[in-house]
Design an enzyme around this catalytic site. Structure first.
Site, PDB file in Angstrom:
ATOM      1  N   GLY B 318      44.889  38.266  40.313  1.00  0.00           N
ATOM      2  CA  GLY B 318      43.887  37.208  40.225  1.00  0.00           C
ATOM      3  C   GLY B 318      43.857  36.388  41.514  1.00  0.00           C
ATOM      4  O   GLY B 318      44.100  36.914  42.600  1.00  0.00           O
ATOM      5  N   SER B 319      43.647  35.098  41.346  1.00  0.00           N
ATOM      6  CA  SER B 319      43.471  34.243  42.531  1.00  0.00           C
ATOM      7  C   SER B 319      44.747  34.076  43.335  1.00  0.00           C
ATOM      8  O   SER B 319      44.704  33.607  44.469  1.00  0.00           O
ATOM      9  CB  SER B 319      42.958  32.879  42.095  1.00  0.00           C
ATOM     10  OG  SER B 319      41.755  33.038  41.384  1.00  0.00           O
ATOM     11  N   THR B 320      45.918  34.456  42.767  1.00  0.00           N
ATOM     12  CA  THR B 320      47.139  34.357  43.572  1.00  0.00           C
ATOM     13  C   THR B 320      47.080  35.343  44.735  1.00  0.00           C
ATOM     14  O   THR B 320      47.881  35.271  45.658  1.00  0.00           O
ATOM     15  CB  THR B 320      48.398  34.671  42.732  1.00  0.00           C
ATOM     16  OG1 THR B 320      48.321  36.017  42.253  1.00  0.00           O
ATOM     17  CG2 THR B 320      48.516  33.731  41.547  1.00  0.00           C
ATOM     18  N   PHE B 321      46.090  36.231  44.696  1.00  0.00           N
ATOM     19  CA  PHE B 321      45.929  37.251  45.741  1.00  0.00           C
ATOM     20  C   PHE B 321      45.150  36.694  46.930  1.00  0.00           C
ATOM     21  O   PHE B 321      45.079  37.326  47.978  1.00  0.00           O
ATOM     22  CB  PHE B 321      45.190  38.444  45.130  1.00  0.00           C
ATOM     23  CG  PHE B 321      45.251  39.706  45.942  1.00  0.00           C
ATOM     24  CD1 PHE B 321      46.470  40.312  46.238  1.00  0.00           C
ATOM     25  CD2 PHE B 321      44.089  40.315  46.406  1.00  0.00           C
ATOM     26  CE1 PHE B 321      46.510  41.490  46.961  1.00  0.00           C
ATOM     27  CE2 PHE B 321      44.136  41.496  47.130  1.00  0.00           C
ATOM     28  CZ  PHE B 321      45.361  42.086  47.404  1.00  0.00           C
ATOM     29  N   LYS B 322      44.572  35.492  46.759  1.00  0.00           N
ATOM     30  CA  LYS B 322      43.646  34.990  47.782  1.00  0.00           C
ATOM     31  C   LYS B 322      44.335  34.697  49.114  1.00  0.00           C
ATOM     32  O   LYS B 322      43.713  34.773  50.174  1.00  0.00           O
ATOM     33  CB  LYS B 322      42.907  33.758  47.258  1.00  0.00           C
ATOM     34  CG  LYS B 322      41.828  34.160  46.234  1.00  0.00           C
ATOM     35  CD  LYS B 322      41.167  32.988  45.553  1.00  0.00           C
ATOM     36  CE  LYS B 322      40.112  33.496  44.562  1.00  0.00           C
ATOM     37  NZ  LYS B 322      39.657  32.428  43.653  1.00  0.00           N
TER      38      LYS B 322
END
Lengths: 382, 628
Positions: B318-322
């Site tokens: 999810g957004s932790t990949f940003k």
């Protein structure tokens, strides 16, 4: 009569048969018979599975032995190097394409049976060294350079057999060869030098061994490392041996061997079974037979006119003696466990065949005892 | 002719010498025969007739496992079992029958015993019953005359203190199964256990030690009369883990009741301070032997208690990949940190519409703001410019998409898709839309919680490629050597790029607009930085979007979003990295962030050095424990 013995190359087969040392042959048959009795007992009082097959093998080997004895020893001398080359080739072949069995690469599969080239080499080595030293003068034997080729002849196969790995056979081969060098007259100090070199180079050679080979050597030197294997065997062997006492527990009454406490009772540990069932009396009887065989071997050596014959007879007798000594010393816990069979007694075909061929050569030396062979193996006598 | 006779004389002399040598050797044999069969005959006759020498293998004590402060996690406890030596009883069946009247032997036990007897050599004892209590022991002892071949054996069994707390890390030991059997003679010992999971499995050979042996004299009934000699084995190594059991306990408590995973790493060494996967199980039960029902309960539980989700669970980040996408973008120069993009709430690509989580849009967004407020549209656009291969390459450098090589069995690789991968796996070309989805850590992208923790650690430590480990030292069966610190390579990140990303992560928590502002740590010097992620596990249909997306609490558990959070602390001098994944937990910032905050706070309050004295005391303690 006298003249006929000087022209034995013209002897007929019938005449040769008369010259065979039949008393010696009787000794062999007696000894082998003790083996049949022990294998009958090991089979739990049955000819199956061991005694019957052993008798058949002995019969075949016996015929082969007489056959070998009838062949003129000059033929053996002429082909000594050829036989050696074949044995060496087979050893290399085993190394390259050998059949892997029992954790060691010792056999070569010839379809009908598995040939063990290291056994063939035991015979070939005796013939080859005998031929080499046949032509040697006392002065030559004192030259270190003259000894270089025979040393190579010994070390090559020894290294190959060690690689298999078969430490027992390697040691046998080295000791038997050393004995031939000894009777050939190699000076005493040279043995000391070789022993010293071996001692120094041992740690260096150690580095070139594989891990499993090192392990084997360590187990060889200290069987206590292997408490459920070799160590267990030797403890049980000593109990069976000692409990036999002077007179033994009686035929078929060996409790340790029959209760399966004694491992491999039909092969390497068969002397223990004999000692348990027939006591020290039985053990000494067999030892006496063996001693007589060795003594007659020596007598044949001393009675031969050709140096080649003398050397062959000594080589065969000494190899035989080494079998006896190493096996008996092992089962009594005097030396580390090595897989060396008890000659003429242990169940097994290959060793029996090697021995009988060896005895055939020994008998042949006796039959042809008055044949003279020129210094260079010249054909003048042919 | 003269020369020949000289040679013959030499030969004869040497033959005489050789004969002399042989006579000497033969006398040696005769002497030995006399010694064995006359001098020692009585002793050996006794041994042969009434007694036998048996060789017993001595089980080495399995090495204890302790936490980073030396507190015991796995120790050995004394236990008693009855064993049967098949060769010492006239009838195995009858003896078992009689023994069955004294202590309970189940039919399945009986089948196992008979099977083991067939397989093993006759002098190797077979376990009849394990874990006997004192009552049973004394009843067997009283009845020994009727039980030939039956003996009470003292053994040691593995005891896991706080078993449930560290079950997934420690693993468990269990009986040797047919396929485990190898040349190690220890395998044949009754009651021998080998490591089947966790560090018990990975370090099994080192923990096992080597067996000793003892020669004992036994009588006809198989009773040991005395020990003749003894060769000691080598006990297993003491295995010290980097785990802090108290922190671990605290993490478990925070995750309790959820299907979740959490990893806490020392960002400089890669040492795992806590690794939690809930629900857990009791490893002691495996040692004891599970009942069929217990086993069924474990394997049929939808929350998969036997799986270590921290290393085997694969989740979309999810957004932790940003952060990964941002770093790749800065390095490739597809955007600068100050470049602003406009977020209207959605982005159209061809005839597909990609929505931002904030329907009204974020307006003008630069990189820091995009991370802080987790703007999806910004990362759709950046990902589109980068392409999937560049994103995956950066993810690989940060520890994703491949096994990290932690000292545990069952680690999964996660998945960092590439064009080539998709062609190979699916047979269809990569779509640009899939790149956009990957840019916000969804779609094909999969990571494990461990990889998320390692990614965070590598960001927080300035781009040093630490790898995770559990054993404090490098442990092999031969030796234990301390780990060298500081020999990790750099992944080669520009410090300026890294600063932008870390500033963004700091603002996620510190900025009032940050997604995890409510989970900030207010204690000076202990502040954390982090990034939330919420992963949709169901597809939101267009219809649903129009009618209003349903709230998580209205959904069935399995349809709810996964909640993720990665974080590190303290912000000014990073030390610890943490990743939290709560399956179907709802929002990353609402569910996972508070957990990460509590864990990081706890970790910072704890002493993380290893005072030697405490450690030694603890080791002495569990040594005494394992003896008692």
């Amino acid at each position: 009569m006298h003249s006929s013995r000087f022209t034995q190359s013209q002897m007929t087969v019938g005449q040769k048969l008369l010259h065979i040392h039949w008393f010696f042959v009787l000794l062999l048959v007696l000894t082998a018979s003790i083996g049949f009795v022990m294998l009958y007992s090991a089979g739990g009082g049955s000819f199956n599975p061991w005694a019957s097959r052993q008798m058949l093998r002995f019969a075949v080997g016996f015929v082969l032995m007489i056959g070998v004895a009838l062949i003129d020893i000059r033929i053996w001398m002429r082909y000594a190097y050829v036989i050696y080359s074949i044995a060496l080739f087979l050893l290399i072949a085993v190394d390259v394409a050998g059949y892997v069995g029992m954790g060691a690469q010792r056999w070569i599969n010839l379809g009908a049976f598995n040939l063990q080239p290291s056994e063939l080499m035991k015979i070939a080595m005796v013939l080859t060294l005998a031929r080499y030293f046949h032509g040697a003068s006392v002065d030559e034997i004192r030259q270190p350079l003259f000894l270089l080729p025979p040393i190579m002849i010994v070390l090559g196969p020894a290294a190959l057999i060690l690689r298999q790995p078969d430490l027992g056979t390697t040691v046998m081969l080295l000791l038997a060869s050393a004995a031939i060098f000894f009777v050939a007259g190699v000076r005493m100090w040279m043995f000391a030098v070789v022993a010293l070199i071996a001692l120094i180079s041992a740690p260096v050679g150690w580095h070139f061994l594989h891990e499993y080979q090192k392990q084997r050597v360590l187990t060889f030197l200290n069987p206590e490392n292997d408490p459920l294997g070799a160590g267990y065997h030797i403890i049980q062997s000593k109990i069976a041996f000692g409990s036999g006492g002077v007179f033994g527990k009686g035929f078929l009454m060996g409790s340790q061997s029959h209760l399966n406490f004694l491992p491999e009772k039909q092969t390497d540990f068969i002397f223990t079974m004999l000692a348990e069932e027939f006591g020290m009396i039985g053990g000494l009887t067999l030892l006496a037979l063996y001693t007589l065989i060795v003594i007659y071997g020596f007598a044949i050596a001393l009675g031969a006119r050709s140096h080649f014959g003398r050397m062959v007879a000594m080589g065969v007798s000494t190899t035989f003696f080494l079998y006896v000594f190493i096996n008996i010393a092992m089962v009594m816990g005097l030396i580390p466990v090595v897989g060396v069979p008890l000659p003429l007694i242990s169940y097994g075909g290959t060793a029996m065949l090697t021995l009988l061929i060896g005895f055939g050569l020994l008998l042949g030396v006796h039959v042809h005892r008055d044949v003279t062979i020129g210094r260079r193996g010249s054909t003048e006598d042919f | 002719m003269h020369r020949d006779s000289e040679r013959l004389k030499l030969f004869n002399r040497r033959v005489a010498l050789l004969a002399g040598g042989k006579v000497l050797l033969l006398s040696g044999l005769v002497g030995r025969m006399y010694y064995l069969q006359v001098v020692e005959a009585a002793r050996y006759a006794t041994l042969a007739d009434e007694n036998r020498i048996n060789l017993r293998l001595l089980l080495p004590p399995r090495g204890p496992i302790v936490d980073r402060f030396g507190r015991p996690l796995a120790v050995n406890r004394q236990n008693y079992r009855s064993v049967l030596v098949p060769e010492q009883t006239p009838s195995v069946e009858m003896t078992l029958e009689r023994l069955g009247q004294i202590v309970a032997i189940s039919p399945s036990d009986k089948r196992r015993i008979l099977r083991e007897i067939r397989r093993k050599r006759a002098f190797v004892p077979v376990t009849v019953r394990d874990n006997l209590d004192w009552n049973e022991v004394s009843r067997i002892e009283v009845n020994t005359p009727d039980l030939p071949g039956v003996m009470i054996d003292e053994g040691q069994s593995r005891k896991y203190i706080d078993g449930r707390e560290v079950a997934h890390v420690i693993g468990y030991v269990s009986s040797v199964s047919e396929k485990d059997i190898n040349s190690d003679p220890l395998m044949e010992l009754p009651g021998f256990r080998i490591g089947k999971a966790g560090v018990e499995k990975v370090y099994d050979l080192a923990l096992r030690g080597t067996g000793g042996s003892s020669q004992v004299e036994v009588n006809a009934l198989g009773r040991v009369i005395r020990e003749l000699s003894r060769q000691e084995g080598q006990p297993g190594v003491d295995l010290q883990l980097t785990i802090d059991i108290e922190l671990q306990r605290m993490v478990n408590k925070r995750l309790a009741g959820q299907s979740a995973a959490c990893v806490v790493l020392d960002i400089h060494t890669g040492g795992v301070l806590a690794m939690s996967s809930t629900p857990s199980f009791d490893p002691n039960a495996f040692n004891r032997g599970l009942s069929n029902q217990e086993w069924q309960d474990l394997v049929s539980n939808p929350m998969a208690p036997l799986t270590n989700k921290a290393i085997a669970g694969q989740y979309s980040p999810g957004s932790t990949f940003k952060m990964v996408v941002a770093l790749a973008a800065l390095e490739k120069g597809v955007i600068s940190s100050t470049n602003e993009l406009f977020c209207s709430g959605s982005l159209t690509l061809g005839n597909a519409v990609f929505h931002c989580w904030k329907r009204s849009g974020h307006g003008r967004v630069d990189m820091r703001k995009a991370i802080t407020q987790s703007c999806d549209v910004y990362f759709y656009e950046v990902a589109r410019r980068l392409g999937i291969d560049a994103i995956s390459a950066m993810a690989n450098r940060l520890g994703m998409g491949a096994k990290l090589g932690i000292d545990l069995p069952g680690e999964n690789t996660g998945l960092m898709p590439t064009r080539k991968w998709k062609m190979g796996a699916m047979g269809t070309p990569w779509q640009t839309g899939e790149t956009l989805i990957a840019g916000i850590g969804q779609g094909y992208v999969l990571t494990t919680p461990l990889q998320l923790a390692v990614m965070t650690a590598r960001l927080a430590n300035g781009g040093i490629a630490v790898t995770p480990h559990l054993a404090h030292d490098i442990v092999t069966p031969e030796k234990v050597t301390p780990r060298k610190s500081g020999d990790f390579p750099s992944v080669g990140l520009d410090p300026d790029h890294l600063k932008v990303v870390l500033d963004g992560m700091t603002a996620v928590v510190s900025s009032p607009h940050g997604t995890a502002h409510r989970s900030r740590i207010d204690i000076a010097g202990m502040e954390m930085a982090g990034k939330s992620g919420t992963v949709q596990v169901r597809r939101i249909t267009k219809l649903e979007r129009e009618q209003g997306v349903r709230k998580n609490k209205d959904l069935a558990w399995l349809a709810r979003d996964h909640a993720l959070f990665v974080a590190y602390a303290p912000v000014h001098a990073p030390r610890y990295a943490v990743s939290v994944v709560v399956e179907h937990g709802g929002g990353g910032s609402s569910t996972a962030a508070p957990i990460a905050r509590d864990v990081l706070l706890e970790a910072q309050k704890r002493k993380s050095a290893r005072p030697a004295v405490i450690e030694q005391d603890a080791r002495n303690y569990h040594r005494a424990e394992s003896k008692g």
